[in-house]
Design a protein around this motif. Sequence first.
Motif, PDB file in Angstrom:
ATOM      1  N   CYS A 142      -3.413  49.096   6.346  1.00 35.96           N
ATOM      2  CA  CYS A 142      -2.778  48.303   7.402  1.00 35.96           C
ATOM      3  C   CYS A 142      -3.803  47.848   8.440  1.00 35.96           C
ATOM      4  N   THR A 143      -4.747  48.708   8.754  1.00 32.93           N
ATOM      5  CA  THR A 143      -5.807  48.347   9.706  1.00 32.93           C
ATOM      6  C   THR A 143      -6.633  47.182   9.156  1.00 32.93           C
ATOM      7  N   VAL A 144      -6.927  47.244   7.854  1.00 37.92           N
ATOM      8  CA  VAL A 144      -7.693  46.161   7.220  1.00 37.92           C
ATOM      9  C   VAL A 144      -6.902  44.853   7.264  1.00 37.92           C
ATOM     10  N   LEU A 145      -5.606  44.925   6.991  1.00 35.47           N
ATOM     11  CA  LEU A 145      -4.769  43.723   7.028  1.00 35.47           C
ATOM     12  C   LEU A 145      -4.723  43.137   8.432  1.00 35.47           C
ATOM     13  N   ASP A 146      -4.630  44.002   9.437  1.00 39.63           N
ATOM     14  CA  ASP A 146      -4.631  43.536  10.825  1.00 39.63           C
ATOM     15  C   ASP A 146      -5.937  42.814  11.145  1.00 39.63           C
ATOM     16  N   ASP A 147      -7.055  43.389  10.687  1.00 41.90           N
ATOM     17  CA  ASP A 147      -8.362  42.773  10.931  1.00 41.90           C
ATOM     18  C   ASP A 147      -8.479  41.402  10.267  1.00 41.90           C
ATOM     19  N   MET A 148      -7.756  41.200   9.148  1.00 41.12           N
ATOM     20  CA  MET A 148      -7.771  39.921   8.442  1.00 41.12           C
ATOM     21  C   MET A 148      -6.826  38.891   9.075  1.00 41.12           C
ATOM     22  N   GLY A 149      -6.096  39.320  10.095  1.00 42.55           N
ATOM     23  CA  GLY A 149      -5.156  38.415  10.741  1.00 42.55           C
ATOM     24  C   GLY A 149      -3.805  38.343  10.046  1.00 42.55           C
ATOM     25  N   ILE A 150      -3.548  39.286   9.144  1.00 39.85           N
ATOM     26  CA  ILE A 150      -2.275  39.337   8.429  1.00 39.85           C
ATOM     27  C   ILE A 150      -1.298  40.188   9.232  1.00 39.85           C
ATOM     28  N   ILE A 189       3.406  42.325   1.468  1.00 42.53           N
ATOM     29  CA  ILE A 189       2.764  41.330   2.337  1.00 42.53           C
ATOM     30  C   ILE A 189       3.461  39.995   2.116  1.00 42.53           C
ATOM     31  N   PHE A 190       3.904  39.351   3.190  1.00 35.55           N
ATOM     32  CA  PHE A 190       4.723  38.148   3.088  1.00 35.55           C
ATOM     33  C   PHE A 190       3.994  36.870   3.480  1.00 35.55           C
ATOM     34  N   GLU A 191       2.710  36.912   3.597  1.00 34.74           N
ATOM     35  CA  GLU A 191       1.910  35.716   3.886  1.00 34.74           C
ATOM     36  C   GLU A 191       0.577  35.821   3.150  1.00 34.74           C
ATOM     37  N   HIS A 192      -0.205  34.732   3.177  1.00 32.18           N
ATOM     38  CA  HIS A 192      -1.491  34.703   2.467  1.00 32.18           C
ATOM     39  C   HIS A 192      -1.316  35.088   0.991  1.00 32.18           C
ATOM     40  N   LEU A 193      -0.252  34.531   0.360  1.00 33.87           N
ATOM     41  CA  LEU A 193       0.088  34.941  -1.003  1.00 33.87           C
ATOM     42  C   LEU A 193      -0.948  34.518  -2.040  1.00 33.87           C
ATOM     43  N   ASP A 194      -1.806  33.558  -1.664  1.00 29.55           N
ATOM     44  CA  ASP A 194      -2.844  33.109  -2.597  1.00 29.55           C
ATOM     45  C   ASP A 194      -4.192  33.770  -2.321  1.00 29.55           C
ATOM     46  N   GLU A 195      -4.169  34.848  -1.528  1.00 32.53           N
ATOM     47  CA  GLU A 195      -5.426  35.493  -1.145  1.00 32.53           C
ATOM     48  C   GLU A 195      -5.491  36.949  -1.601  1.00 32.53           C
ATOM     49  N   SER A 196      -4.866  37.263  -2.729  1.00 31.55           N
ATOM     50  CA  SER A 196      -4.871  38.647  -3.203  1.00 31.55           C
ATOM     51  C   SER A 196      -6.289  39.124  -3.508  1.00 31.55           C
ATOM     52  N   GLY A 197      -7.128  38.225  -4.006  1.00 28.92           N
ATOM     53  CA  GLY A 197      -8.519  38.598  -4.283  1.00 28.92           C
ATOM     54  C   GLY A 197      -9.267  38.956  -3.019  1.00 28.92           C
ATOM     55  N   GLU A 198      -9.097  38.155  -1.976  1.00 31.09           N
ATOM     56  CA  GLU A 198      -9.761  38.430  -0.692  1.00 31.09           C
ATOM     57  C   GLU A 198      -9.278  39.749  -0.096  1.00 31.09           C
ATOM     58  N   THR A 218      -8.134  42.364  -1.759  1.00 31.98           N
ATOM     59  CA  THR A 218      -8.731  43.447  -2.551  1.00 31.98           C
ATOM     60  C   THR A 218     -10.181  43.698  -2.142  1.00 31.98           C
ATOM     61  N   MET A 219     -10.943  42.622  -1.947  1.00 30.99           N
ATOM     62  CA  MET A 219     -12.352  42.769  -1.558  1.00 30.99           C
ATOM     63  C   MET A 219     -12.491  43.386  -0.174  1.00 30.99           C
ATOM     64  N   ALA A 220     -11.623  42.975   0.766  1.00 36.59           N
ATOM     65  CA  ALA A 220     -11.676  43.529   2.119  1.00 36.59           C
ATOM     66  C   ALA A 220     -11.350  45.018   2.110  1.00 36.59           C
ATOM     67  N   LEU A 221     -10.365  45.417   1.302  1.00 38.74           N
ATOM     68  CA  LEU A 221     -10.028  46.842   1.200  1.00 38.74           C
ATOM     69  C   LEU A 221     -11.205  47.627   0.623  1.00 38.74           C
TER      70      LEU A 221
END
Length: 304
Positions: free
Chosen positions: A238-246, A259-268, A270-273
Amino acid sequence: MDYLLETNSLTKQYGRHKAVNSVNLHVRQGDIYGLIGRNGAGKTTLLKMISGLASPTEGDFTLFGKRGKSAYRYLSRVGSLIEAPGVYPNLTAEDNLRLKSLAMGVRRKEEIEELLSVVGLLDTGKKKVKNFSLGMKQRLGIALALVGSPDLVVLDEPINGLDPQGIAEVRDTLFRLNREKHITLIISSHILEELSKIATHYGIIHDGVLIQELTREELLAKCSERIELKTDDARKACTVLDDMGIRRYKVIDQDTIHIFEHLDESGEITMALARHQVRTLGITVKNEALEDYYLNLTGGAAND
């Protein structure tokens, strides 16, 4: 707005039962119109009337700008595959198409080869239709519906009973017909998830009544597609998602986040996590909400 096809209070009654009840359908040129409904909802009866295979009890339809009896003159521009393909099992695909062409007065020799190529059956040679897979038979049925170069093609449950490979083959064929041949399609199905991969517009029919028409964009707006993330540390994720602006996400349990937004960014995601030493155990885009929306609209999951 001008429509290629518009039904006007179209009704079909058998005894006291109205199989189709005052339906007003709107299909524009270039649409892939998905007609959604359970088995017995009235889809096949409606498509038979549109194709000229059944007469309405009440109402009529407008086809290519012509209404009522005048519309029937334009049915030669409508191809149809209603229920099972009408094929001769002991003949080849080419022979079946040749017979249909003769029956319709089509004399252009190149058309049969072109149709076989369009539906991916050009290499079947002398193989008899009785030895075709179900998917191949469905594609032949589509080819038969295309004889005479129709502007509108009506397909009743074209993916029903097919395995995943057969569904993919038919779906690809329909995409190409619409994009390359500019053919307008009406496709009925009781499987919303499959139609959602191809249709541009939808009509939802239940107990013979058309209860809603909407575009693909309107349907998706009503249904919250989501990324389902499974991880070994939901709190840190959740902290990582917050940092990504999600911001639009929901923790379901200790290892699952929706996650209900950025649905086309699953790769990004995963990399951020990974950069923060959070393991991704699984990440997929889920759209069961489409089925949920449909079931809620038609009164739940009970069969007719």
